[in-house]
Design a protein around this motif. Structure first.
Motif, PDB file in Angstrom:
ATOM      1  N   THR A 102       0.835  -1.190   0.000  1.00  0.00           N
ATOM      2  CA  THR A 102       0.000   0.000   0.000  1.00  0.00           C
ATOM      3  C   THR A 102       0.874   1.246   0.000  1.00  0.00           C
ATOM      4  O   THR A 102       1.855   1.332   0.738  1.00  0.00           O
ATOM      5  N   TYR A 103       0.498   2.201  -0.841  1.00  0.00           N
ATOM      6  CA  TYR A 103       1.213   3.460  -0.997  1.00  0.00           C
ATOM      7  C   TYR A 103       0.230   4.603  -0.749  1.00  0.00           C
ATOM      8  O   TYR A 103      -0.964   4.451  -0.987  1.00  0.00           O
ATOM      9  N   THR A 104       0.733   5.738  -0.311  1.00  0.00           N
ATOM     10  CA  THR A 104      -0.096   6.932  -0.171  1.00  0.00           C
ATOM     11  C   THR A 104       0.234   7.858  -1.333  1.00  0.00           C
ATOM     12  O   THR A 104       1.395   8.202  -1.555  1.00  0.00           O
ATOM     13  N   VAL A 105      -0.815   8.238  -2.073  1.00  0.00           N
ATOM     14  CA  VAL A 105      -0.646   9.066  -3.261  1.00  0.00           C
ATOM     15  C   VAL A 105      -1.327  10.410  -3.020  1.00  0.00           C
ATOM     16  O   VAL A 105      -2.487  10.473  -2.616  1.00  0.00           O
ATOM     17  N   GLN A 120     -10.567   8.818  -0.667  1.00  0.00           N
ATOM     18  CA  GLN A 120     -10.682   9.531   0.605  1.00  0.00           C
ATOM     19  C   GLN A 120      -9.387   9.547   1.387  1.00  0.00           C
ATOM     20  O   GLN A 120      -9.029  10.554   1.988  1.00  0.00           O
ATOM     21  N   THR A 121      -8.672   8.440   1.401  1.00  0.00           N
ATOM     22  CA  THR A 121      -7.432   8.354   2.172  1.00  0.00           C
ATOM     23  C   THR A 121      -6.181   8.545   1.319  1.00  0.00           C
ATOM     24  O   THR A 121      -5.104   8.763   1.859  1.00  0.00           O
ATOM     25  N   GLY A 122      -6.316   8.414   0.001  1.00  0.00           N
ATOM     26  CA  GLY A 122      -5.154   8.484  -0.883  1.00  0.00           C
ATOM     27  C   GLY A 122      -4.385   7.183  -0.939  1.00  0.00           C
ATOM     28  O   GLY A 122      -3.305   7.115  -1.530  1.00  0.00           O
ATOM     29  N   ALA A 123      -4.941   6.131  -0.333  1.00  0.00           N
ATOM     30  CA  ALA A 123      -4.255   4.837  -0.302  1.00  0.00           C
ATOM     31  C   ALA A 123      -4.417   4.105  -1.629  1.00  0.00           C
ATOM     32  O   ALA A 123      -5.510   4.023  -2.180  1.00  0.00           O
ATOM     33  N   VAL A 124      -3.317   3.591  -2.138  1.00  0.00           N
ATOM     34  CA  VAL A 124      -3.316   2.775  -3.353  1.00  0.00           C
ATOM     35  C   VAL A 124      -2.691   1.433  -2.977  1.00  0.00           C
ATOM     36  O   VAL A 124      -1.516   1.371  -2.615  1.00  0.00           O
ATOM     37  N   THR A 125      -3.491   0.381  -3.057  1.00  0.00           N
ATOM     38  CA  THR A 125      -3.010  -0.957  -2.734  1.00  0.00           C
ATOM     39  C   THR A 125      -2.769  -1.707  -4.031  1.00  0.00           C
ATOM     40  O   THR A 125      -3.662  -1.785  -4.881  1.00  0.00           O
ATOM     41  N   VAL A 126      -1.564  -2.228  -4.174  1.00  0.00           N
ATOM     42  CA  VAL A 126      -1.159  -2.921  -5.392  1.00  0.00           C
ATOM     43  C   VAL A 126      -0.908  -4.389  -5.050  1.00  0.00           C
ATOM     44  O   VAL A 126      -0.133  -4.703  -4.143  1.00  0.00           O
ATOM     45  N   ALA A 127      -1.572  -5.285  -5.782  1.00  0.00           N
ATOM     46  CA  ALA A 127      -1.405  -6.724  -5.596  1.00  0.00           C
ATOM     47  C   ALA A 127      -0.551  -7.285  -6.718  1.00  0.00           C
ATOM     48  O   ALA A 127      -0.607  -6.810  -7.855  1.00  0.00           O
TER      49      ALA A 127
END
Length: 66
Positions: free
Chosen positions: A5-8, A38-45
């Motif tokens: 997970t990254y914050t963008v 809402q949080t800016g979270a980007v989760t990459v699988a």
């Protein structure tokens, strides 16, 4: 397979979400992308991708990993 997970910073709308998802999805080894505006979270699988590759893909979309 793993999730990271990254914050963008700077995403505000559906177009932002689509742009980031498209750029990251093109990377080798990525099997899924989930963006939370809402949080800016980007989760990459997936596996085999690097943090640097994700950062560059996000920048290509016009945003910044913080």
């Amino acid at each position: 397979m793993s999730d990271r997970t990254y914050t963008v910073k700077g995403m505000t709308c559906g177009h932002c979400k689509a742009s980031v998802t498209e750029e990251i999805s093109e990377l080798s080894g990525v099997t899924g992308v989930d963006v939370d505006l809402q949080t800016g979270a980007v989760t990459v699988a997936g596996e085999g991708f690097t943090d640097d590759e994700i950062r560059k893909a996000v920048e290509e979309a016009g945003y910044q990993v913080v």
